[in-house]
Design a protein around this motif. Structure first.
Motif, PDB file in Angstrom:
ATOM      1  N   TYR A 186       0.824  -1.218   0.000  1.00  0.00           N
ATOM      2  CA  TYR A 186       0.000   0.000   0.000  1.00  0.00           C
ATOM      3  C   TYR A 186       0.856   1.266   0.000  1.00  0.00           C
ATOM      4  CZ  TYR A 186      -4.402   2.458   0.738  1.00  0.00           C
ATOM      5  OH  TYR A 186      -5.502   3.242   0.570  1.00  0.00           O
ATOM      6  N   ASN A 187       2.157   1.097   0.209  1.00  0.00           N
ATOM      7  CA  ASN A 187       3.077   2.223   0.197  1.00  0.00           C
ATOM      8  C   ASN A 187       2.991   3.031  -1.096  1.00  0.00           C
ATOM      9  OD1 ASN A 187       4.769   3.030   2.301  1.00  0.00           O
ATOM     10  ND2 ASN A 187       6.590   2.580   1.101  1.00  0.00           N
ATOM     11  N   GLY A 219       6.140   2.069  -7.518  1.00  0.00           N
ATOM     12  CA  GLY A 219       5.793   3.065  -6.498  1.00  0.00           C
ATOM     13  C   GLY A 219       6.128   2.633  -5.091  1.00  0.00           C
ATOM     14  N   TRP A 220       6.709   1.451  -4.907  1.00  0.00           N
ATOM     15  CA  TRP A 220       7.020   0.951  -3.573  1.00  0.00           C
ATOM     16  C   TRP A 220       8.281   1.592  -2.988  1.00  0.00           C
ATOM     17  CZ3 TRP A 220       6.779  -4.761  -5.574  1.00  0.00           C
ATOM     18  CH2 TRP A 220       5.451  -5.072  -5.895  1.00  0.00           C
ATOM     19  N   VAL A 221       9.185   2.033  -3.840  1.00  0.00           N
ATOM     20  CA  VAL A 221      10.509   2.425  -3.341  1.00  0.00           C
ATOM     21  C   VAL A 221      10.585   3.874  -2.876  1.00  0.00           C
ATOM     22  CG1 VAL A 221      11.611   0.737  -4.843  1.00  0.00           C
ATOM     23  CG2 VAL A 221      11.396   3.095  -5.615  1.00  0.00           C
ATOM     24  N   GLN A 222       9.645   4.706  -3.286  1.00  0.00           N
ATOM     25  CA  GLN A 222       9.769   6.131  -3.007  1.00  0.00           C
ATOM     26  C   GLN A 222       9.332   6.525  -1.598  1.00  0.00           C
ATOM     27  OE1 GLN A 222       8.391   4.800  -5.706  1.00  0.00           O
ATOM     28  NE2 GLN A 222       9.203   5.757  -7.562  1.00  0.00           N
ATOM     29  N   SER A 223       8.757   5.576  -0.842  1.00  0.00           N
ATOM     30  CA  SER A 223       8.236   5.901   0.484  1.00  0.00           C
ATOM     31  C   SER A 223       8.546   4.777   1.454  1.00  0.00           C
ATOM     32  CB  SER A 223       6.714   6.117   0.438  1.00  0.00           C
ATOM     33  OG  SER A 223       6.352   7.067  -0.539  1.00  0.00           O
ATOM     34  N   THR A 224       8.626   5.124   2.715  1.00  0.00           N
ATOM     35  CA  THR A 224       8.680   4.159   3.802  1.00  0.00           C
ATOM     36  C   THR A 224       7.822   4.710   4.935  1.00  0.00           C
ATOM     37  OG1 THR A 224      10.866   3.281   3.262  1.00  0.00           O
ATOM     38  CG2 THR A 224      10.135   3.043   5.533  1.00  0.00           C
ATOM     39  N   ALA A 225       6.879   3.910   5.422  1.00  0.00           N
ATOM     40  CA  ALA A 225       5.941   4.390   6.434  1.00  0.00           C
ATOM     41  C   ALA A 225       5.736   3.339   7.510  1.00  0.00           C
ATOM     42  CB  ALA A 225       4.594   4.733   5.800  1.00  0.00           C
TER      43      ALA A 225
END
Length: 289
Positions: A8-9, A58-64
């Motif tokens: 879902y990131n 789109g998974w690599v641009q965010s970490t939550a």
């Protein structure tokens, strides 16, 4: 252990630097078998649908974080001693500073309550009693009939014992498909000394309960809103009106600034090892001097 968001990131705002994105992309490309490693399995040794396209997912641009916390896991008591709260092995734990500014800690003291989600919301009452709020995973079921509730552990008196956890419920209780979408708690006090509890509800808005100065609780109130993330609304702060905003470190009444950068040894986020400690009863005198 810290849990992070998965697939879902891709739907969340980008929050990583170019350098961090490149490093994360490298590992995801390995996951996609782009490194050419042969594991000996005829079916292959990676997720070929990802391949060299990890950035495009789109998974690599965010970490939550899955259960992010605010800054109120670390607070000073009425004597100016810091207390650090965390969840260890699904139960609440506390570390206590021996003397203000001494950098000597006692603990962890285990307070039970589990199974709890990883982060806690903590408040100190005007008369100096700790209140610990948590999201309890009351029931996990393969058929989706999960149950979650907000629970509270409150000291009976300053420097006293914790008599036991109580439930504050769930605004969507009774509906298994909505019950599980309850968010983590966030708490704050207004100028009259009343405590305000906020949670994200199943409709992606906010619900609130208020504890009056005499200790009584009001009913859940729907504050409306929409598209709040499933995690905590963070620590609301009092301005001319109530609003949800990122947590801000505040100076305590003793003048000492309590921030989230200093963690006692053994705290789950300190990076230092902690040997397993068997659970103690919830009546453990964890906050006694």
């Amino acid at each position: 252990m810290e849990a992070y968001r998965g697939y879902y990131n891709e739907r969340w705002p980008h929050n990583l630097s170019p350098q961090a994105v490149s490093l994360k992309e490298y590992f995801l490309n390995v996951y996609g078998a782009a490194d050419g490693y042969d594991g000996g399995d005829p079916a292959g040794s990676g997720d070929y649908a990802v391949g060299l396209n990890a950035r495009r997912t789109g998974w690599v641009q965010s970490t939550a974080p899955r259960h992010p916390s605010g800054t109120n896991w670390l607070l000073a008591d009425r004597r100016g001693r810091l207390a650090a709260f965390a969840v260890v092995n699904q139960q609440a734990a506390v570390w206590l500073e021996a003397q203000p500014g001494a950098d000597q800690w006692r603990g962890p003291f285990f307070l039970g309550g589990g199974p709890l989600a990883p982060n806690l919301a903590v408040s100190l009452t005007p008369d100096g009693r700790w209140q610990i709020f948590a999201l309890r995973l009351s029931r996990l079921a393969p058929d989706g009939a999960n149950a979650r509730e907000i629970v509270l552990l409150e000291q009976s008196e300053p420097d006293g014992v914790f008599p036991g956890w109580i439930t504050l419920g769930n605004p969507s209780a009774g509906d298994p498909q909505r019950d599980r979408h309850l968010g983590a708690p966030a708490v704050t006090r207004d100028g009259r000394g009343r405590l305000h509890l906020f949670v994200r509800n199943a409709g992606q808005g906010l619900h609130s309960r208020v504890q009056e100065t005499d200790g009584s609780w009001g009913e859940w109130t729907d504050l409306r809103g929409h598209e709040f993330r499933r995690d905590s609304p963070r620590s609301p702060r009092r301005t001319a009106m109530w609003r949800c905003s990122p947590p801000v470190a505040r100076a305590s009444s003793t003048g000492r600034r309590a921030t989230s950068t200093r963690r006692p040894a053994g705290h789950p986020a300190s990076g230092s090892p902690s040997r397993p400690v068997p659970p103690r009863p919830s009546s453990s005198p964890a906050a006694r001097s």
